[in-house]
Enzyme design. Sequence first.
Site, mmCIF file in Angstrom:
data_model
loop_
_atom_site.group_PDB
_atom_site.id
_atom_site.type_symbol
_atom_site.label_atom_id
_atom_site.label_comp_id
_atom_site.label_asym_id
_atom_site.label_seq_id
_atom_site.Cartn_x
_atom_site.Cartn_y
_atom_site.Cartn_z
ATOM 1 N N SER A 18 43.987 40.298 39.160
ATOM 2 C CA SER A 18 44.777 39.309 38.511
ATOM 3 C C SER A 18 44.868 38.181 39.395
ATOM 4 C CB SER A 18 46.070 39.876 38.235
ATOM 5 O OG SER A 18 46.849 40.260 39.228
ATOM 6 N N HIS B 125 44.031 43.186 32.740
ATOM 7 C CA HIS B 125 43.537 41.622 32.328
ATOM 8 C C HIS B 125 42.144 41.885 31.586
ATOM 9 C CE1 HIS B 125 46.325 39.236 34.617
ATOM 10 N NE2 HIS B 125 46.302 40.238 35.513
ATOM 11 N N LYS C 163 49.062 40.932 27.410
ATOM 12 C CA LYS C 163 48.246 39.878 27.917
ATOM 13 C C LYS C 163 47.132 39.476 26.540
ATOM 14 C CE LYS C 163 49.268 40.498 32.421
ATOM 15 N NZ LYS C 163 49.311 41.480 33.532
HETATM 16 C C1 LIG Z 1 50.496 42.029 34.125
HETATM 17 C C2 LIG Z 1 50.010 43.282 34.856
HETATM 18 C C3 LIG Z 1 50.718 44.488 34.836
HETATM 19 C C4 LIG Z 1 52.066 44.660 34.029
HETATM 20 O O1 LIG Z 1 51.806 44.601 32.651
HETATM 21 P P1 LIG Z 1 53.053 44.098 31.746
HETATM 22 O O2 LIG Z 1 53.002 44.511 30.409
HETATM 23 O O3 LIG Z 1 53.173 42.485 32.024
HETATM 24 O O4 LIG Z 1 54.331 44.790 32.620
HETATM 25 C C5 LIG Z 1 50.072 45.697 35.084
HETATM 26 N N1 LIG Z 1 48.697 45.517 35.835
HETATM 27 C C6 LIG Z 1 48.427 44.450 36.087
HETATM 28 C C7 LIG Z 1 46.897 44.531 36.950
HETATM 29 C C8 LIG Z 1 48.636 43.409 35.511
HETATM 30 O O5 LIG Z 1 48.063 42.099 35.847
#
Ligand SMILES: *Cc1c(COP(=O)(O)O)cnc(C)c1O
Length: 389
Positions: free
Chosen positions: A180, A208, A239
Site C-alpha cells: 500500500s 489494493h 477500496k
Molecule cells: C486498507 C487495507 C486494509 C484494511 O481494509 P479496511 O477495509 O479499510 O479496514 C487491509 N490490508 C491492506 C493491505 C490495506 O491496504
Amino acid sequence: MNIEWIEQELRRLREANLFRKVRVRQSPHVGGLIQVDSRNLIDFSSNDYLALAADERLIEAAFHTARQVGWGSGASPLVSGNGVWHQRLESELANFEGQKAALLFSSGFAANLSTIATLVGAGDRIFSDQWNHASIIDGCRLSGAAISIYRHCDIDHLSQLLETETNGGRKLIVTDSLFSMDGDFAPLGKLCDLAEKHGAMVMVDEAHATGIYGRSGRGLCEALGVEDRVSAKVGTLSKAFGGSGGFVVGNQSLIDLVRHRGRAYMFSTAIPEACAASSLAALEIIDSEPERRFQLLDSARNICEQLRTANFNLGTSASYIIPVIVGAEQTAIEWSKRLLEFGVFVPAIRPPTVPLGSSRLRISLNASHSASQLNHLVESLISLQAAKR
Ligand SMILES: *Cc1c(COP(=O)(O)O)cnc(C)c1O
C-alpha cells in the site's frame, strides 16, 4: 487523574513533525476532484480506484435496500445480524473469486485479524513481509504465534528463515499482494514455491488489488496464476469496491472455522445490509465495465513513466499507487503543502506508516482522472522540483 504523560507524548509527536491533523472532506470523491478544508482540489489521495465510491448505482442500491430492510443489522452475524443481503454478497463474492466460500467482516482490518488468528496460534510460526499492512502485523501479534519477519519481497531471506526458524507447529507465510505504500507486488509465485517446499500455508491480502488485476479482476493471485496455491485470501469492500467492509475467501472448511474462531467476526455487529447491497452493485460493475480497470492501469503506466523520466524516485512502484520518495518528514510535508497551491491534493506519508527517512508523497490514481488532471499533476511536481534546485 495521572494522565499528564499524555501531554508529554503529544509534545514529542509535535517536535518530531509527526503530529496529525484530521482534515475534513466536504464533498464526495467524484470526477477526480475533492473539496477539503474549503478548497477544491484534484484528488490523488483516495483508494477509490475504480471511482465507484460516489457511483449512483451503489447509492441507489443502498437506498433501496435500506428502505426494505432498515439500516442497522442489530446483532452480530451469529446471533441475528446476518441478513439476506449479507448472504447474497458472500455467495457472489465466493463466485467472483472462484472460491468455495466467503465470510464478511466489518472491515478488511478485522478480516486480517481474525483470519490470521484462526490459521495459527501459540506453538506455530508466521513468516511476514517487513512492509505488510498494520492489520496483518496486528493479526500476527494477536494470534500468539512466533513471528519471523523477512526483508521486503526478499525470497532468499524468507527461504533462509524457513530453513532455520522452525518450532514444529504450523507455518504461515503472509503478505500483501500489492503493497500500500510502495505500490509494488509480492513475488507470489516464488512465495508459493517456498511454501510448498516447507509445508507452509500462504495467506494473501489483496486489499489494493481486488477489482483491478487479473483476467476477471480478482487481483494479483489471479494475474500471477497462484489462486490454487493460496490457503486464504483477504479483500476489502472499502477500496476498489467503493464501500465499506472486508472479507475472506477460501475453501468451505477454512471459512467454517473462521466463523467459529474469528473474534472480530463473532463479536462485532454485521455491516448494514444496505452496505452489502451496494457492494453487490459494485461487483456487477467490476464484472461488466472492465474498461474502468484498463483506464486505471493505462494512467498508472503513463504517470510512472513520465515521473521516472523526470528523475523522481518512485522506488519499486509498478502500479497506480505511486510514491514520490523525498526522505525527510519535513520535506514531504512541505511538498504536499506546495502542491495544494497548484490545486493538487497528494498526502504526505510519514512514520510510523513508512520507515524513518523514507517519507513520501503518495499518489493514488483512479479510473476517473482525466488526461488534463494527470498532466497537471506531473507539471506541478516538475515545477516544484525545479524550484528546489
Ligand atoms: C486498507 C487495507 C486494509 C484494511 O481494509 P479496511 O477495509 O479499510 O479496514 C487491509 N490490508 C491492506 C493491505 C490495506 O491496504
